[in-house]
Design a protein around this motif. Structure first.
Motif, PDB file in Angstrom:
ATOM      1  N   PHE A   1       1.576  -1.417   0.027  1.00  0.00           N
ATOM      2  CA  PHE A   1       0.187   0.124   0.196  1.00  0.00           C
ATOM      3  C   PHE A   1       0.952   1.465   0.300  1.00  0.00           C
ATOM      4  N   PHE A   2       1.958   1.507   0.924  1.00  0.00           N
ATOM      5  CA  PHE A   2       3.177   1.990   0.427  1.00  0.00           C
ATOM      6  C   PHE A   2       3.323   2.582  -0.114  1.00  0.00           C
ATOM      7  N   LEU A   3       3.616   1.450  -0.817  1.00  0.00           N
ATOM      8  CA  LEU A   3       4.754   1.526  -2.187  1.00  0.00           C
ATOM      9  C   LEU A   3       4.241   2.097  -3.629  1.00  0.00           C
ATOM     10  N   PHE A   4       2.856   1.603  -3.487  1.00  0.00           N
ATOM     11  CA  PHE A   4       1.492   2.167  -4.471  1.00  0.00           C
ATOM     12  C   PHE A   4       0.986   3.728  -3.589  1.00  0.00           C
ATOM     13  N   ASP A   5       1.747   3.851  -2.355  1.00  0.00           N
ATOM     14  CA  ASP A   5       0.635   5.310  -2.275  1.00  0.00           C
ATOM     15  C   ASP A   5       1.692   6.527  -3.175  1.00  0.00           C
ATOM     16  N   ALA A   6       3.102   5.855  -2.325  1.00  0.00           N
ATOM     17  CA  ALA A   6       4.314   6.456  -2.485  1.00  0.00           C
ATOM     18  C   ALA A   6       4.432   7.168  -4.318  1.00  0.00           C
ATOM     19  N   THR A   7       4.401   5.502  -4.818  1.00  0.00           N
ATOM     20  CA  THR A   7       4.979   6.100  -6.548  1.00  0.00           C
ATOM     21  C   THR A   7       3.388   6.759  -7.050  1.00  0.00           C
TER      22      THR A   7
ATOM     23  N   LEU B   1       9.651  10.508   4.663  1.00  0.00           N
ATOM     24  CA  LEU B   1       9.303   9.157   5.556  1.00  0.00           C
ATOM     25  C   LEU B   1       8.371   8.670   5.384  1.00  0.00           C
ATOM     26  N   GLU B   2       7.733   8.916   3.906  1.00  0.00           N
ATOM     27  CA  GLU B   2       7.399   7.797   3.642  1.00  0.00           C
ATOM     28  C   GLU B   2       8.184   6.581   2.911  1.00  0.00           C
ATOM     29  N   LEU B   3       8.993   7.115   2.052  1.00  0.00           N
ATOM     30  CA  LEU B   3       9.737   5.835   1.307  1.00  0.00           C
ATOM     31  C   LEU B   3      10.762   5.140   2.468  1.00  0.00           C
TER      32      LEU B   3
ATOM     33  N   ALA C   1      10.164   4.644   5.161  1.00  0.00           N
ATOM     34  CA  ALA C   1       9.126   3.961   6.683  1.00  0.00           C
ATOM     35  C   ALA C   1       8.412   2.599   5.651  1.00  0.00           C
ATOM     36  N   THR C   2       8.753   2.774   4.020  1.00  0.00           N
ATOM     37  CA  THR C   2       7.871   1.843   3.561  1.00  0.00           C
ATOM     38  C   THR C   2       9.576   0.386   2.783  1.00  0.00           C
ATOM     39  N   LEU C   3      10.271   1.456   2.840  1.00  0.00           N
ATOM     40  CA  LEU C   3      11.526   0.775   2.873  1.00  0.00           C
ATOM     41  C   LEU C   3      12.306  -0.455   3.898  1.00  0.00           C
ATOM     42  N   GLY C   4      12.042   1.029   5.466  1.00  0.00           N
ATOM     43  CA  GLY C   4      11.894  -0.438   6.938  1.00  0.00           C
ATOM     44  C   GLY C   4      11.208  -1.604   6.842  1.00  0.00           C
ATOM     45  N   LEU C   5       9.999  -1.674   6.617  1.00  0.00           N
ATOM     46  CA  LEU C   5       8.990  -2.402   6.550  1.00  0.00           C
ATOM     47  C   LEU C   5       9.363  -3.480   5.856  1.00  0.00           C
ATOM     48  N   ILE C   6       9.846  -2.773   3.876  1.00  0.00           N
ATOM     49  CA  ILE C   6      10.069  -4.328   3.701  1.00  0.00           C
ATOM     50  C   ILE C   6      11.546  -4.871   3.876  1.00  0.00           C
TER      51      ILE C   6
END
Length: 173
Positions: free
Chosen positions: A28-34, A52-54, A56-61
């Motif tokens: 979801f975050f990756l889609f939103d950021a893209t 921050l969003e990117l 956080a997404t990388l940290g989650l991955i």
């Protein structure tokens, strides 16, 4: 557990569910950021929100990857421990049977010896066998005499040493 499943299986399922939720969130975050980047390519450098969003997404991955690797490691270790336990259990049974034959124990004495090795008290053995404590004591004395041992500790130690690959030197009468 009331349904008969192993506690380890429940933990594995919980970790897999957690990883699936995290995977959904990361997607979801990756889609939103893209989507944000495609609609406004300059948004990456216009404020901390996109960075921050990117991050956080990388940290989650990265967390999902770590959990997956850790789960695989735990599953391999569990399989190894279960194999070792199975081998040891079978080996202990074989070692016990070998000694019982060598000592020429009667079936009743072998039964009492097995309960003794499992750590049962004389009263527990008597209850399990449906006999008197005096009978169990008589069997134990016969076992120790035939084995050339002085007591329960030496009996258990003999079997453990055999499993570990060495012989004990305490077999003197």
């Amino acid at each position: 557990m009331t349904d008969g499943t192993a506690p380890g299986k429940d933990r594995q399922a919980a970790i897999l569910v957690l990883m699936a939720v995290q995977g959904f969130c990361a997607a979801f975050f990756l889609f939103d950021a893209t989507t944000d980047l495609l609609t406004n390519p300059d948004s990456l450098f216009q404020g901390p929100h996109m960075m921050l969003e990117l991050v956080a997404t990388l940290g989650l991955i990265a967390g999902i990857a770590f959990e997956g690797a850790y789960l695989v490691r735990l599953l391999r270790r569990q399989a190894h421990v279960e194999r070792a336990l199975s081998v040891a259990s079978g080996a202990l049974h074989d070692v016990m049977e070998s000694y019982f034959e060598q000592w020429q124990l009667t079936p009743a004495e072998a039964d009492v010896a097995q309960f003794t090795i499992k750590g049962c008290s004389i009263a527990e053995i008597a209850e399990l066998r449906g006999s008197a404590e005096a009978t169990v004591k008589t069997h134990l004395n016969a076992i120790y005499r035939k084995a050339g041992l002085r007591g329960r500790a030496q009996l258990v130690n003999l079997l453990i040493e055999e499993l570990l690959g060495g012989r004990i030197a305490q077999r003197e009468s």
